[in-house]
Structures are given as C-alpha cells and as structure tokens.
Write a protein that holds these residues in place. Structure first.
Motif, short mmCIF file in Angstrom:
data_model
loop_
_atom_site.label_atom_id
_atom_site.label_comp_id
_atom_site.label_asym_id
_atom_site.label_seq_id
_atom_site.Cartn_x
_atom_site.Cartn_y
_atom_site.Cartn_z
N UNK A 55 0.87 -1.17 0.00
CA UNK A 55 0.00 0.00 0.00
C UNK A 55 0.90 1.22 0.00
N UNK A 56 0.36 2.36 -0.35
CA UNK A 56 1.15 3.58 -0.31
C UNK A 56 1.60 3.88 1.12
N UNK A 57 0.74 3.56 2.08
CA UNK A 57 1.09 3.81 3.49
C UNK A 57 2.27 2.93 3.91
N UNK A 58 2.26 1.67 3.48
CA UNK A 58 3.38 0.78 3.80
C UNK A 58 4.66 1.27 3.15
N UNK A 59 4.56 1.76 1.93
CA UNK A 59 5.74 2.30 1.26
C UNK A 59 6.26 3.54 1.96
N UNK A 60 5.35 4.37 2.45
CA UNK A 60 5.77 5.59 3.15
C UNK A 60 6.47 5.25 4.46
N UNK A 61 5.99 4.19 5.14
CA UNK A 61 6.67 3.76 6.38
C UNK A 61 8.08 3.27 6.07
N UNK A 62 8.21 2.54 4.98
CA UNK A 62 9.54 2.06 4.57
C UNK A 62 10.45 3.24 4.24
N UNK A 63 9.90 4.21 3.52
CA UNK A 63 10.70 5.39 3.15
C UNK A 63 11.14 6.17 4.39
N UNK A 64 10.28 6.23 5.41
CA UNK A 64 10.64 6.94 6.64
C UNK A 64 11.76 6.22 7.38
N UNK A 65 11.70 4.88 7.45
CA UNK A 65 12.76 4.12 8.09
C UNK A 65 14.08 4.29 7.34
N UNK A 66 13.98 4.28 6.04
CA UNK A 66 15.17 4.45 5.21
C UNK A 66 15.77 5.85 5.39
N UNK A 67 14.90 6.85 5.55
CA UNK A 67 15.38 8.22 5.73
C UNK A 67 16.16 8.35 7.04
N UNK A 68 15.70 7.65 8.07
CA UNK A 68 16.43 7.68 9.34
C UNK A 68 17.84 7.12 9.17
N UNK A 69 17.94 6.03 8.44
CA UNK A 69 19.24 5.43 8.19
C UNK A 69 20.12 6.37 7.36
N UNK A 70 19.53 6.93 6.33
CA UNK A 70 20.29 7.81 5.44
C UNK A 70 20.78 9.05 6.18
N UNK A 71 19.92 9.64 7.01
CA UNK A 71 20.32 10.84 7.74
C UNK A 71 21.49 10.55 8.68
N UNK A 72 21.42 9.41 9.37
CA UNK A 72 22.53 9.05 10.26
C UNK A 72 23.83 8.90 9.49
N UNK B 14 21.09 -5.21 0.73
CA UNK B 14 20.84 -4.56 -0.56
C UNK B 14 20.25 -3.18 -0.46
N UNK B 15 20.35 -2.53 0.73
CA UNK B 15 19.69 -1.22 0.92
C UNK B 15 20.62 -0.21 1.59
N UNK B 16 21.88 -0.21 1.24
CA UNK B 16 22.81 0.75 1.82
C UNK B 16 22.69 2.09 1.08
N UNK B 17 22.12 3.12 1.72
CA UNK B 17 21.93 4.40 1.02
C UNK B 17 23.23 5.05 0.56
N UNK B 18 24.35 4.67 1.19
CA UNK B 18 25.63 5.27 0.83
C UNK B 18 26.24 4.64 -0.41
N UNK B 19 25.74 3.49 -0.83
CA UNK B 19 26.32 2.78 -1.98
C UNK B 19 26.20 3.62 -3.25
N UNK B 20 27.21 3.50 -4.09
CA UNK B 20 27.27 4.30 -5.31
C UNK B 20 26.05 4.08 -6.20
N UNK B 21 25.52 2.85 -6.21
CA UNK B 21 24.40 2.53 -7.08
C UNK B 21 23.17 3.36 -6.76
N UNK B 22 23.05 3.78 -5.49
CA UNK B 22 21.89 4.56 -5.09
C UNK B 22 22.18 6.06 -5.11
N UNK B 23 23.33 6.46 -5.57
CA UNK B 23 23.69 7.88 -5.54
C UNK B 23 22.59 8.72 -6.19
N UNK B 24 22.07 9.62 -5.43
CA UNK B 24 21.02 10.50 -5.92
C UNK B 24 19.62 9.92 -5.81
#
Length: 483
Positions: free
Chosen positions: A309-326, A411-421
C-alpha cells in the motif's frame, strides 16, 4: 553458526550442506517474459539476491542461475495481441525485467539461460523419461508427449498431496493423455502458431512444455544434484511439483532445498490480473525511489504475505530516511576518517569490520531480515549518541562501517554508489510536490476571488522556475519544462 533454511519439501528448517564444499548452487525461476514485471516478480528477485549476498559474505562461492522463459502459450498469445513477432515480444519484456532488476541493484546472475537456447537438453531429458517408463507420446498420434503422473509414486511430495486427491481443473480433457492429471513435456506444433515457434524432435515438430524447461536448464548449469531451488510461492504447484517429479523420475537427485518467497497482496487483496490490482515496476518507480521499493520488499520475513500500500511504502521510506540521515551526518562529521564503502564485488573480502553476532545469527536462521534490521537500528542508535556528543570518532567510524556493511548485505545501503542520488531525488521530488501544491492552492484561491492577475503571476512564477502548471477538470497537474 551454520546457515539454516526452510525447506518447502520437508516443511522443516534444515542446515545448508552444500553439495560441493565452499560453493552453493542456486536455481531461481526467472521471468516468463509475456509482459511488464510487477511487484511480485521484484519481491522474489530481491529475496534471493539478499540470500546470495549473505552467502557471499559467509565465505561461499555462489553460482546463481536465473532462467528466462521466452517461449510459452502466453507469450504466443500476447505477441499476437500486441502485434509483434513472438521472439521480439519476448525480448522486449526480457529487457524490461533486466531494467527492473538493475534498478533494485539485484546482482546479475552467474548465467541467465533462455529456454529457446536449450531445446536439445530438453529433448534429451524427455527421451530419458520415455525410456524409464515415466513419459509417453500422445495416444492420439500427435507430437505431444506427456509425463505419466501415476508412474511416479512420489508425485505430490513437494506440496504434500496424493495424486488421487488432486482435483482436476475445470474442463480438463484427455487430449491424448492416459490421465487428465498428466502434464505436457512436449507440445505439438499447431497450424495457428508461427512455424518459428517450433523445433524438430523425435516425436514431431513442436516446442517444450513449461516444466521441462527448468529441469533441463537447472541441471545443465548446476548438475544433477544442487543446493537450492527458489521462486515465488505461486510456483510451488504445479510448476515446481512437476519439475521435482520429472527430474527425480529421470534419475536426478535435483534440488536439496526448495525455498519460496511469500505472496503479495495489494490493499488487502491478492494481486491478480482478474482484480486489476497489479502493481507494475514502471509505475512503482514513478512514485517511489527504487531504494525505498527494495527496502519494502526485503524488510519483512521472506516467507510472509507482504501487503503493498502507499502507506506501507511511506513507512519504509521513513525508516530508510532515518538510516540515510545518520549515515550522511556521520560521514560529514568524520570527513577523511570516514570508512571505505563495502564492496560485494569482492565478496566483502576487503571489509574492515564484521557484522555483529546478532545480525549474523538472524540471517543464519532462515534469512531472518526483520531481526537483522533490528540490529541495524540498534547500531544506528548507538552511533547517533556518539555523533551528538562528538566523542570517540574512531568508534563512530567503526559503527558507520558496521551499519553500511549490514545494509549492503540487505541490498539497501543508502551510501552505496548505485543509489547515488536515488534517495535525494525522491526527497527533492517530494519537496517540489509540496511547494507546487502550496502555490496551486494560492492560485485557486485567487481565481475563486476573480483575482486573475495574481493567479497569472503565480503561474508565471512557476513557469520561470521551470514548472508548467495546467488546470484540468480534476484539479491541476504539472510537469517540468524549460524555465
């Protein structure tokens, strides 16, 4: 600890004991390239990619085979509907699947065999089955060949069924079979099908049945006995059941462990074409970043039903944002002391740290990603305290390396080059949506008050910034133009 995986065939969790020491052979049923990839395809690909990464980290050499079914009934019918040659149709959607896998950073397989490239192996396997008394040419004189289900006493072992208890599909016909539950190994060419979609065989011109394709391709590249056969749960019956039966009947030990990723629901309902609720990769990536999609797909237990669901995706995006910010804040604070990024290309052999014991224990226990993620977030909390206090830079660098290694294995490291941007682009798009929505609201208010000068000024201000806004019957829409 040893790696243990749930075996669908035995319905128990079993220790992985590779056929060849230090090496794991995996065969995953890939795409039947009849149409666009959907989120169910992406889940299976992500799950087995995570398994592969963990095996690589654990020191195994991994031979990953993922096939392409590029000839079958649906491809032939769909190609007619879309007005192209069947082989061009198959190749178009094969490329779409490859693009989707690449977008999610699914590692390329060791080999990606196409069914049409292995007709010889399939004919040889069918011949072995006929010689062993487990298959027969059709009784109606056609070029069809069928597997004799009753001849194999273990038929139904994978799904814990007995042949006599299996219900026949509605409208099932014998059509040259001894029993309606027998399945096709070779299909006779039909006059309504293109001659290019057929090959010569000892039984007449035709093409392979779906199930024989995977049996022939898996053993071609992994041998008669290999470690893991994977795919989505929807393939368990009849596809995998038939694969197992025909392979064992031909004398092959075949797969030791059968793994199946769970089904995917959309809004609480099973995703299906009949319900019209399929979520296609192209549409999904228009709304969410591929990184957020991968996080959603791999964050739950791989055997569970995943509800999109869009809500489930938004929760995933929020968790990912916490990791990325750190990670972003930590790398900025560490500067030149920031650790090198982990590299799956060398099987993580050059890593500066190891994953925490709790993380390893979670993945060793039937790929327990939810428990593994809890370890990741515990490490992030510990690192955030050091970051806020500005103390012990060396320890912060160690935690950053540890977190990025764990996330890279998932497979979800925000710092990895593949996810750059990728994540940054998603945030920028969200910010743009918000800003345009605010100005559109002001513009609508101005028009309601018949202040057309202000409304036009707001439209021109957006246009100057490269945002073209248009009025529609359903509100407004915008796109980026030349500013």
């Amino acid at each position: 600890m040893t790696i243990s995986l749930y075996n669908t065939a035995s319905r128990t969790t079993e220790e992985l004991r590779p056929v060849n020491e230090g090496q794991v052979g995996i065969y995953v049923c890939g795409a039947t390239v009849q149409g666009e990839p959907h989120i169910g395809h992406l889940r299976s690909a992500s799950v087995f990619d995570t398994l592969r990464r963990w095996l690589l980290y654990s020191g195994f050499r991994v031979i990953m085979i993922r096939n392409v079914t590029d000839i079958d009934d649906k491809i032939l019918s769909k190609s007619v509907e879309e007005g192209r040659e069947w082989f061009a149709h198959a190749y178009k959607y094969e490329r779409a699947f490859t693009a989707a896998y690449d977008a999610l950073d699914v590692l390329p397989p060791s080999s990606e065999p196409r069914a049409t490239g292995h007709i010889t192996e399939m004919i040889e396997l069918i011949s072995r089955l006929i010689e062993a008394g487990h298959a027969y040419p059709a009784l109606d004189g056609s070029a069809d060949v069928y597997f004799d289900s009753a001849s194999w006493s273990d038929y139904g072992a994978l799904t814990n069924q007995k042949l006599e208890d299996m219900e026949l599909s509605e409208g099932a016909e014998l059509r040259g079979k001894r029993d309606a539950r027998d399945f096709a190994l070779w299909k006779a060419h039909k006059d309504t099908e293109p001659i290019t979609a057929s090959w010569p065989s000892p039984w007449g011109r035709g093409r392979p049945g779906w199930h024989i394709e995977c049996s022939a391709m898996s053993t071609k590249y992994l041998g008669s006995n290999f470690d893991i056969h994977g795919g989505g749960l929807d393939l368990r019956f009849p596809h995998h059941e038939n694969e197992l039966a025909q392979s064992r009947a031909a004398g092959d030990r075949f797969a030791n462990i059968w793994m199946h990723s769970g089904l995917l629901n959309v809004g609480g309902d099973k995703m299906s074409k009949s319900l019209g609720n399929s979520v296609f990769a192209s549409d999904l990536f228009d709304t969410f970043s591929p990184l957020a999609v991968r996080y959603f797909l791999t964050g739950a237990s791989y055997r569970s039903i995943l509800d999109f669901s869009n809500e489930a995706m938004e929760r995933s995006a929020a968790s990912l944002e916490r990791l990325q910010n750190f990670l972003q804040r930590s790398r900025q604070a560490l500067g030149a002391d920031a650790p090198a990024l982990p590299d799956v290309g060398d099987s993580y052999a050059g890593r500066s740290v190891d994953v925490p014991a709790e993380f390893a224990a979670a993945l060793d226990d039937d790929l327990g990603v939810p428990r593994a993620l809890s370890v990741v977030f515990a490490s992030v909390s510990e690192g955030a305290k050091l970051l806020d206090s500005g103390s012990d830079r060396a320890e912060l660098a160690r935690i950053v390396a540890e977190v990025e290694l764990m996330l890279d294995i998932l497979g979800v490291n925000p710092s990895a080059a593949v996810w750059a941007g990728s994540a940054a682009d998603a945030k920028a798009e969200s910010a743009l949506d918000s800003l345009v929505a605010t100005m559109a609201e002001r513009r609508a208010e101005a028009k309601a008050e018949k202040d057309f000068a202000t409304a036009d000024a707001l439209r021109d201000e957006l246009a100057a910034a490269g945002v073209i806004i248009e009025d529609t019957a359903d509100g407004y829409r915008y796109h980026l133009g030349e500013g």
